[in-house]
Design a protein around this motif. Sequence first.
Motif, PDB file in Angstrom:
ATOM      1  N   ASP A  74       0.831  -1.202   0.000  1.00  0.00           N
ATOM      2  CA  ASP A  74       0.000   0.000   0.000  1.00  0.00           C
ATOM      3  C   ASP A  74       0.868   1.256   0.000  1.00  0.00           C
ATOM      4  O   ASP A  74       2.096   1.171   0.122  1.00  0.00           O
ATOM      5  CB  ASP A  74      -0.952  -0.008   1.205  1.00  0.00           C
ATOM      6  CG  ASP A  74      -0.218   0.021   2.543  1.00  0.00           C
ATOM      7  OD1 ASP A  74       1.008   0.259   2.569  1.00  0.00           O
ATOM      8  OD2 ASP A  74      -0.883  -0.186   3.575  1.00  0.00           O
ATOM      9  N   PRO A  75       0.276   2.456  -0.155  1.00  0.00           N
ATOM     10  CA  PRO A  75       1.073   3.689  -0.195  1.00  0.00           C
ATOM     11  C   PRO A  75       1.958   3.884   1.033  1.00  0.00           C
ATOM     12  O   PRO A  75       3.104   4.334   0.907  1.00  0.00           O
ATOM     13  CB  PRO A  75       0.007   4.784  -0.301  1.00  0.00           C
ATOM     14  CG  PRO A  75      -1.128   4.131  -1.018  1.00  0.00           C
ATOM     15  CD  PRO A  75      -1.152   2.719  -0.504  1.00  0.00           C
ATOM     16  N   LYS A  78       4.995   1.838   0.636  1.00  0.00           N
ATOM     17  CA  LYS A  78       5.917   2.395  -0.363  1.00  0.00           C
ATOM     18  C   LYS A  78       6.703   3.567   0.208  1.00  0.00           C
ATOM     19  O   LYS A  78       7.909   3.702  -0.041  1.00  0.00           O
ATOM     20  CB  LYS A  78       5.139   2.810  -1.612  1.00  0.00           C
ATOM     21  CG  LYS A  78       4.521   1.632  -2.367  1.00  0.00           C
ATOM     22  CD  LYS A  78       3.683   2.112  -3.551  1.00  0.00           C
ATOM     23  CE  LYS A  78       3.016   0.936  -4.253  1.00  0.00           C
ATOM     24  NZ  LYS A  78       2.171   1.375  -5.396  1.00  0.00           N
ATOM     25  N   LEU A 267       5.019   9.509  -5.634  1.00  0.00           N
ATOM     26  CA  LEU A 267       4.013   8.874  -4.782  1.00  0.00           C
ATOM     27  C   LEU A 267       2.929   9.856  -4.360  1.00  0.00           C
ATOM     28  O   LEU A 267       1.754   9.497  -4.272  1.00  0.00           O
ATOM     29  CB  LEU A 267       4.680   8.280  -3.537  1.00  0.00           C
ATOM     30  CG  LEU A 267       5.093   6.812  -3.609  1.00  0.00           C
ATOM     31  CD1 LEU A 267       5.735   6.389  -2.299  1.00  0.00           C
ATOM     32  CD2 LEU A 267       3.894   5.924  -3.922  1.00  0.00           C
ATOM     33  N   GLN A 270       0.563  10.235  -7.247  1.00  0.00           N
ATOM     34  CA  GLN A 270      -0.302   9.059  -7.376  1.00  0.00           C
ATOM     35  C   GLN A 270      -1.342   9.002  -6.268  1.00  0.00           C
ATOM     36  O   GLN A 270      -2.522   8.740  -6.526  1.00  0.00           O
ATOM     37  CB  GLN A 270       0.539   7.778  -7.347  1.00  0.00           C
ATOM     38  CG  GLN A 270       1.234   7.442  -8.647  1.00  0.00           C
ATOM     39  CD  GLN A 270       1.885   6.068  -8.574  1.00  0.00           C
ATOM     40  OE1 GLN A 270       2.832   5.837  -7.821  1.00  0.00           O
ATOM     41  NE2 GLN A 270       1.375   5.142  -9.351  1.00  0.00           N
ATOM     42  N   THR A 271      -0.913   9.252  -5.034  1.00  0.00           N
ATOM     43  CA  THR A 271      -1.779   9.043  -3.876  1.00  0.00           C
ATOM     44  C   THR A 271      -2.771  10.175  -3.670  1.00  0.00           C
ATOM     45  O   THR A 271      -3.951   9.942  -3.391  1.00  0.00           O
ATOM     46  CB  THR A 271      -0.917   8.860  -2.607  1.00  0.00           C
ATOM     47  OG1 THR A 271       0.050   7.830  -2.832  1.00  0.00           O
ATOM     48  CG2 THR A 271      -1.780   8.475  -1.426  1.00  0.00           C
ATOM     49  N   GLN A 272      -2.296  11.424  -3.813  1.00  0.00           N
ATOM     50  CA  GLN A 272      -3.168  12.560  -3.530  1.00  0.00           C
ATOM     51  C   GLN A 272      -3.955  13.025  -4.745  1.00  0.00           C
ATOM     52  O   GLN A 272      -5.092  13.482  -4.615  1.00  0.00           O
ATOM     53  CB  GLN A 272      -2.349  13.729  -2.974  1.00  0.00           C
ATOM     54  CG  GLN A 272      -3.202  14.935  -2.566  1.00  0.00           C
ATOM     55  CD  GLN A 272      -2.442  15.900  -1.687  1.00  0.00           C
ATOM     56  OE1 GLN A 272      -1.449  15.542  -1.059  1.00  0.00           O
ATOM     57  NE2 GLN A 272      -2.904  17.140  -1.618  1.00  0.00           N
ATOM     58  N   GLY A 274      -4.274  11.071  -7.734  1.00  0.00           N
ATOM     59  CA  GLY A 274      -4.786   9.978  -8.552  1.00  0.00           C
ATOM     60  C   GLY A 274      -4.121   9.810  -9.902  1.00  0.00           C
ATOM     61  O   GLY A 274      -4.730   9.291 -10.840  1.00  0.00           O
ATOM     62  N   ARG A 408       4.135   9.903   5.107  1.00  0.00           N
ATOM     63  CA  ARG A 408       3.500   8.624   5.432  1.00  0.00           C
ATOM     64  C   ARG A 408       2.432   8.816   6.502  1.00  0.00           C
ATOM     65  O   ARG A 408       1.303   8.326   6.368  1.00  0.00           O
ATOM     66  CB  ARG A 408       4.564   7.632   5.906  1.00  0.00           C
ATOM     67  CG  ARG A 408       4.027   6.250   6.290  1.00  0.00           C
ATOM     68  CD  ARG A 408       5.188   5.329   6.659  1.00  0.00           C
ATOM     69  NE  ARG A 408       4.717   3.989   6.974  1.00  0.00           N
ATOM     70  CZ  ARG A 408       4.390   3.566   8.188  1.00  0.00           C
ATOM     71  NH1 ARG A 408       4.489   4.405   9.229  1.00  0.00           N
ATOM     72  NH2 ARG A 408       3.969   2.334   8.390  1.00  0.00           N
ATOM     73  N   PHE A 411      -0.632  10.937   5.140  1.00  0.00           N
ATOM     74  CA  PHE A 411      -1.544  10.176   4.273  1.00  0.00           C
ATOM     75  C   PHE A 411      -2.292   9.094   5.048  1.00  0.00           C
ATOM     76  O   PHE A 411      -3.446   8.782   4.737  1.00  0.00           O
ATOM     77  CB  PHE A 411      -0.775   9.567   3.098  1.00  0.00           C
ATOM     78  CG  PHE A 411      -0.514  10.544   1.981  1.00  0.00           C
ATOM     79  CD1 PHE A 411      -1.542  10.931   1.127  1.00  0.00           C
ATOM     80  CD2 PHE A 411       0.734  11.091   1.791  1.00  0.00           C
ATOM     81  CE1 PHE A 411      -1.316  11.837   0.099  1.00  0.00           C
ATOM     82  CE2 PHE A 411       0.971  12.001   0.773  1.00  0.00           C
ATOM     83  CZ  PHE A 411      -0.064  12.375  -0.077  1.00  0.00           C
ATOM     84  N   GLY A 415      -5.269  11.261   4.583  1.00  0.00           N
ATOM     85  CA  GLY A 415      -5.456  10.959   3.164  1.00  0.00           C
ATOM     86  C   GLY A 415      -4.834  11.972   2.227  1.00  0.00           C
ATOM     87  O   GLY A 415      -4.915  11.824   1.004  1.00  0.00           O
ATOM     88  N   THR A 416      -4.194  13.024   2.750  1.00  0.00           N
ATOM     89  CA  THR A 416      -3.509  14.027   1.936  1.00  0.00           C
ATOM     90  C   THR A 416      -2.186  14.390   2.602  1.00  0.00           C
ATOM     91  O   THR A 416      -1.949  14.045   3.762  1.00  0.00           O
ATOM     92  CB  THR A 416      -4.343  15.320   1.766  1.00  0.00           C
ATOM     93  OG1 THR A 416      -4.313  16.063   2.990  1.00  0.00           O
ATOM     94  CG2 THR A 416      -5.773  15.003   1.384  1.00  0.00           C
TER      95      THR A 416
END
Length: 465
Positions: A74-75, A78, A267, A270-272, A274, A408, A411, A415-416
């Motif tokens: 998962d993020p 990573k 990352l 990608q994570t924040q 999309g 880490r 997020f 989530g941000t």
Amino acid sequence: MTAPTTTPAPPEGGRRGRWIERWDPEDETFWRETGERVARRNLVFSVLSEHIGFSIWTLWSVMVLFMGPEYGVDPAGKFFLIATATLVGAVVRVPYTFAVARFGGRNWTVFSALMLLLPTGAAYLVMEPGTSYGTFLAVAALTGVGGGNFASSMTNINSFFPLRKKGWALGLNAGGGNIGVPVVQLIGLLVIGTAGATHPRIVLGVYIPLIVVAAVCAALFMDNLAPVRNDAGAAGEALRDRHTWIMSLLYIGTFGSFIGYSFAFGLVLQTQFGRTPLQAASLTFIGPLLGSLIRPIGGKLADQYGGARITLWNFAAMALATGVVVFASVIESLTVFLVGFVALFLLTGLGNGSTYKMIPGIFRARAVEKGMAGAAADAYGRRLSGASMGLIGAVGALGGLGINLAFRQSFMTAGTGTSAFVVFLLFYVACFALTWAVYLREPAPAAEAAVPAESGRSRLSYSEV
């Protein structure tokens, strides 16, 4: 007076390789006739080795883009992989710094370049779905040896150049090395865009022969400086000097930010926001590239105007750029985010150059504070700045670890990355205040240049380092 010679002396005490027995870059005649040519040659091949070292150190900022759902990471996992690489790279900088004096700059460059085959080959073997997370973690840790190359390279090049040229030389050496970050990301982009996100081994296959080339070039074209000796007293003195730790904190703000953002940029996208692996890779390299290219300019500006002044206003600009990034995160605007983030990269590069220029100047001023002058002050400045650079570089690199751990946590909880950026902004404000309070609030009376008062030349204060 006979000018120092750069003819390699016969091996002594079992040593082998190209050794220069006498080296005096502050002697303008020696520098003009012999020293500059030799120093520039060593600089070129130092940059090559350090460049590849940075690419391998930041390898996992690219590998994680290849790790789709089938890898089961998962993020947060990573971010922890790249944080592990950052941590090891920071820690090994300390022994790498002192290895130059123990084994010789050329000899250690050859060895440290060949060491890069270990993490690259290991990653080639394990980079596929089904590999355990613990294995990925161990291989990511191995890439930390690439981070150590920076410390040994900077310590080595610091010894080759006179004080008046150090900002430019160290900036070019570090900037050329830093470019290894966007280059490996560009190679990753090329592979993802052509072969797809299921072929990470192509990236690794590119670097294995390049590592061998760097080692061979170092063996053929670089030199060892015999006057540069391991000095436990210098290391201890550097540890006790408050300026070592002050500059370490400032370097966390500049280099720690550069390497932390370089690892995390893809990352975060990608994570924040999309982005797909290809979309992220097409943007990730821009910031590190610009930050690397501008680093020599930061050193050059510091040579001209003083590293402390450039560093001060650079931190102010970093705080402002971070404010833009926070605003972009809140309104969820990718365009504004990219503008602020790329500006941050530019400023980290500029600050990297100016802070590293400050180090030899500070310790030269400390020599004068202790009553030294002329060649004695020059020698003391080289001795202490060389010893402190690895320590400062190691602590500074830990800033990259802090950035990745902050991302880490941010997020995982929100989530941000917004809360992480708020912390970074506050830290840059603190660095601004520290730079002003220590180096620019008022001249340090004891830290004057070793020039006679009657010469009419202005004396050096810490504001001019």
